[in-house]
Write a protein that holds these residues in place. Structure first.
Motif, PDB file in Angstrom:
ATOM      1  N   HIS A  86       0.865  -1.182   0.000  1.00  0.00           N
ATOM      2  CA  HIS A  86       0.000   0.000   0.000  1.00  0.00           C
ATOM      3  C   HIS A  86       0.901   1.232   0.000  1.00  0.00           C
ATOM      4  CE1 HIS A  86       0.457   1.299   4.219  1.00  0.00           C
ATOM      5  NE2 HIS A  86       0.302   0.041   4.601  1.00  0.00           N
ATOM      6  N   HIS A  87       0.280   2.407  -0.165  1.00  0.00           N
ATOM      7  CA  HIS A  87       1.031   3.652  -0.286  1.00  0.00           C
ATOM      8  C   HIS A  87       0.723   4.630   0.845  1.00  0.00           C
ATOM      9  CE1 HIS A  87       2.479   2.200  -4.088  1.00  0.00           C
ATOM     10  NE2 HIS A  87       1.248   1.981  -4.472  1.00  0.00           N
ATOM     11  N   GLY A  88       0.469   4.098   2.033  1.00  0.00           N
ATOM     12  CA  GLY A  88       0.261   4.953   3.187  1.00  0.00           C
ATOM     13  C   GLY A  88      -0.869   5.942   2.984  1.00  0.00           C
ATOM     14  N   ALA A  89      -0.674   7.150   3.479  1.00  0.00           N
ATOM     15  CA  ALA A  89      -1.705   8.187   3.428  1.00  0.00           C
ATOM     16  C   ALA A  89      -1.884   8.793   2.043  1.00  0.00           C
ATOM     17  CB  ALA A  89      -1.358   9.295   4.413  1.00  0.00           C
ATOM     18  N   SER A  90      -1.081   8.368   1.097  1.00  0.00           N
ATOM     19  CA  SER A  90      -1.117   8.960  -0.235  1.00  0.00           C
ATOM     20  C   SER A  90      -2.255   8.426  -1.094  1.00  0.00           C
ATOM     21  CB  SER A  90       0.206   8.670  -0.947  1.00  0.00           C
ATOM     22  OG  SER A  90       0.237   9.301  -2.196  1.00  0.00           O
ATOM     23  N   GLU A  91      -2.985   9.338  -1.730  1.00  0.00           N
ATOM     24  CA  GLU A  91      -3.894   8.941  -2.804  1.00  0.00           C
ATOM     25  C   GLU A  91      -3.021   8.709  -4.036  1.00  0.00           C
ATOM     26  OE1 GLU A  91      -8.053  11.192  -1.926  1.00  0.00           O
ATOM     27  OE2 GLU A  91      -6.516  12.358  -2.950  1.00  0.00           O
ATOM     28  N   THR A  92      -3.361   7.702  -4.821  1.00  0.00           N
ATOM     29  CA  THR A  92      -2.567   7.371  -5.996  1.00  0.00           C
ATOM     30  C   THR A  92      -3.456   7.321  -7.224  1.00  0.00           C
ATOM     31  OG1 THR A  92      -1.052   6.050  -4.642  1.00  0.00           O
ATOM     32  CG2 THR A  92      -0.999   5.666  -7.009  1.00  0.00           C
ATOM     33  N   ALA A  93      -3.059   8.038  -8.262  1.00  0.00           N
ATOM     34  CA  ALA A  93      -3.745   7.986  -9.552  1.00  0.00           C
ATOM     35  C   ALA A  93      -2.800   7.323 -10.541  1.00  0.00           C
ATOM     36  CB  ALA A  93      -4.119   9.383 -10.034  1.00  0.00           C
ATOM     37  N   ILE A  94      -3.333   6.412 -11.348  1.00  0.00           N
ATOM     38  CA  ILE A  94      -2.513   5.641 -12.281  1.00  0.00           C
ATOM     39  C   ILE A  94      -3.099   5.772 -13.678  1.00  0.00           C
ATOM     40  CG2 ILE A  94      -1.659   3.335 -12.857  1.00  0.00           C
ATOM     41  CD1 ILE A  94      -2.054   2.643  -9.849  1.00  0.00           C
ATOM     42  N   TYR A  95      -2.246   6.058 -14.652  1.00  0.00           N
ATOM     43  CA  TYR A  95      -2.634   6.123 -16.055  1.00  0.00           C
ATOM     44  C   TYR A  95      -1.915   5.001 -16.790  1.00  0.00           C
ATOM     45  CZ  TYR A  95      -3.016   7.658 -20.883  1.00  0.00           C
ATOM     46  OH  TYR A  95      -3.264   7.717 -22.229  1.00  0.00           O
ATOM     47  N   ILE A  96      -2.665   4.184 -17.527  1.00  0.00           N
ATOM     48  CA  ILE A  96      -2.084   3.057 -18.244  1.00  0.00           C
ATOM     49  C   ILE A  96      -1.532   3.548 -19.577  1.00  0.00           C
ATOM     50  CG2 ILE A  96      -2.445   0.709 -19.100  1.00  0.00           C
ATOM     51  CD1 ILE A  96      -3.153   1.316 -16.008  1.00  0.00           C
ATOM     52  N   VAL A  97      -0.199   3.456 -19.742  1.00  0.00           N
ATOM     53  CA  VAL A  97       0.470   3.883 -20.969  1.00  0.00           C
ATOM     54  C   VAL A  97       0.494   2.749 -21.979  1.00  0.00           C
ATOM     55  CG1 VAL A  97       2.663   4.683 -21.965  1.00  0.00           C
ATOM     56  CG2 VAL A  97       1.901   5.551 -19.748  1.00  0.00           C
ATOM     57  N   SER A  98       0.941   1.571 -21.536  1.00  0.00           N
ATOM     58  CA  SER A  98       1.019   0.426 -22.450  1.00  0.00           C
ATOM     59  C   SER A  98       0.809  -0.865 -21.683  1.00  0.00           C
ATOM     60  CB  SER A  98       2.370   0.405 -23.177  1.00  0.00           C
ATOM     61  OG  SER A  98       3.417   0.208 -22.262  1.00  0.00           O
ATOM     62  N   GLY A  99       0.397  -1.882 -22.393  1.00  0.00           N
ATOM     63  CA  GLY A  99       0.123  -3.168 -21.783  1.00  0.00           C
ATOM     64  C   GLY A  99      -1.274  -3.210 -21.207  1.00  0.00           C
ATOM     65  N   ASN A 100      -1.570  -4.301 -20.522  1.00  0.00           N
ATOM     66  CA  ASN A 100      -2.886  -4.509 -19.923  1.00  0.00           C
ATOM     67  C   ASN A 100      -2.734  -4.981 -18.477  1.00  0.00           C
ATOM     68  OD1 ASN A 100      -3.162  -5.459 -23.046  1.00  0.00           O
ATOM     69  ND2 ASN A 100      -4.886  -4.235 -22.347  1.00  0.00           N
ATOM     70  N   PRO A 101      -2.173  -4.122 -17.623  1.00  0.00           N
ATOM     71  CA  PRO A 101      -1.989  -4.550 -16.242  1.00  0.00           C
ATOM     72  C   PRO A 101      -3.328  -4.788 -15.545  1.00  0.00           C
ATOM     73  CG  PRO A 101      -1.523  -2.220 -16.451  1.00  0.00           C
ATOM     74  CD  PRO A 101      -1.740  -2.748 -17.838  1.00  0.00           C
ATOM     75  N   VAL A 102      -3.268  -5.643 -14.540  1.00  0.00           N
ATOM     76  CA  VAL A 102      -4.426  -5.965 -13.719  1.00  0.00           C
ATOM     77  C   VAL A 102      -4.108  -5.496 -12.304  1.00  0.00           C
ATOM     78  CG1 VAL A 102      -5.836  -7.841 -12.789  1.00  0.00           C
ATOM     79  CG2 VAL A 102      -4.990  -7.955 -15.159  1.00  0.00           C
ATOM     80  N   PHE A 103      -5.060  -4.824 -11.676  1.00  0.00           N
ATOM     81  CA  PHE A 103      -4.899  -4.334 -10.310  1.00  0.00           C
ATOM     82  C   PHE A 103      -5.791  -5.179  -9.411  1.00  0.00           C
ATOM     83  CE2 PHE A 103      -3.657  -1.109 -13.202  1.00  0.00           C
ATOM     84  CZ  PHE A 103      -2.554  -0.521 -12.619  1.00  0.00           C
ATOM     85  N   VAL A 104      -5.199  -5.726  -8.355  1.00  0.00           N
ATOM     86  CA  VAL A 104      -5.897  -6.683  -7.503  1.00  0.00           C
ATOM     87  C   VAL A 104      -5.974  -6.116  -6.084  1.00  0.00           C
ATOM     88  CG1 VAL A 104      -5.941  -9.062  -6.677  1.00  0.00           C
ATOM     89  CG2 VAL A 104      -4.924  -8.544  -8.912  1.00  0.00           C
ATOM     90  N   PHE A 105      -7.178  -6.161  -5.498  1.00  0.00           N
ATOM     91  CA  PHE A 105      -7.365  -5.721  -4.121  1.00  0.00           C
ATOM     92  C   PHE A 105      -8.437  -6.591  -3.479  1.00  0.00           C
ATOM     93  CE2 PHE A 105     -10.740  -3.653  -6.339  1.00  0.00           C
ATOM     94  CZ  PHE A 105     -11.755  -3.421  -5.416  1.00  0.00           C
ATOM     95  N   LEU A 106      -8.575  -6.494  -2.172  1.00  0.00           N
ATOM     96  CA  LEU A 106      -9.570  -7.247  -1.433  1.00  0.00           C
ATOM     97  C   LEU A 106     -10.762  -6.335  -1.185  1.00  0.00           C
ATOM     98  CD1 LEU A 106      -9.857 -10.076  -0.202  1.00  0.00           C
ATOM     99  CD2 LEU A 106      -9.106  -9.085   1.973  1.00  0.00           C
ATOM    100  N   ASP A 107     -11.897  -6.623  -1.851  1.00  0.00           N
ATOM    101  CA  ASP A 107     -13.120  -5.838  -1.658  1.00  0.00           C
ATOM    102  C   ASP A 107     -13.756  -6.298  -0.355  1.00  0.00           C
ATOM    103  OD1 ASP A 107     -15.559  -4.576  -1.690  1.00  0.00           O
ATOM    104  OD2 ASP A 107     -16.000  -5.051  -3.779  1.00  0.00           O
TER     105      ASP A 107
END
Length: 177
Positions: A86-107
């Motif tokens: 995780h990234h602590g207190a930081s909000e993180t915005a991500i822009y996909i430039v290339s590829g097809n990454p998958v982001f996994v979290f526990l809902d």
């Protein structure tokens, strides 16, 4: 308004005259009076890292004197998953430039926690709220995934975890860790 005359380098308490003769507010230091250009060769790899990925720092307190922002890129090699983090207190915005990454979290908003996979394409954006355990995966067997990341802290906060659950997220005086 009467003209203010200040010799170069002098100050009236509210303004300072730069060597070029321009009056600027006195609280703005010289480092923050111009735009900063960061070419790809200027990216820095001495950031917090998570196994399975490589982060490169472009805009931060360290590189350009940013006070509230961190921005860089992350590379995830083909057929690779990052460690959970995780990234602590930081909000993180991500822009996909290339590829097809998958982001996994526990809902955790349902009756039972569910591991959730968010599949992306170039041009997509992802928002990661503070403290949320997650990982990035690149299922493509041939191509690296590249994303641009912006965070609301000037440095790259990375807390590596064993799992996606919240059991390792620790509360401190400054909030969870």
């Amino acid at each position: 308004m009467p003209a203010i005359h200040l010799p170069a380098g002098s100050s009236d308490g509210e303004h300072i005259r730069t060597p070029s003769g321009v009056l600027v507010p006195a609280e703005i230091d010289p480092f923050h009076r111009h735009l900063h250009h960061i070419a790809p060769s200027g990216l820095v790899d001495q950031t917090g890292q998570t196994s399975g990925m490589r982060r490169l720092e472009a805009v931060s307190g360290k590189t350009v004197g940013a006070k509230n922002l961190w921005m860089g890129q992350t590379h995830v090699p083909a057929s690779t998953s990052s460690a959970n983090h995780h990234h602590g207190a930081s909000e993180t915005a991500i822009y996909i430039v290339s590829g097809n990454p998958v982001f996994v979290f526990l809902d955790v908003e349902s009756d039972e926690p569910v591991e959730t996979r968010v599949e992306t394409n170039p041009g997509d954006y992802i928002f990661v709220p503070p403290w949320v355990p997650h990982r990035e995966e690149n299922p493509d067997p041939d191509s690296e995934a590249v994303v641009v990341i912006a965070r609301t802290t000037q440095e790259a906060i990375v807390v590596n975890l064993d799992g996606l659950d919240w059991s390792e997220v620790r509360l401190t005086e400054d909030g969870p860790r």
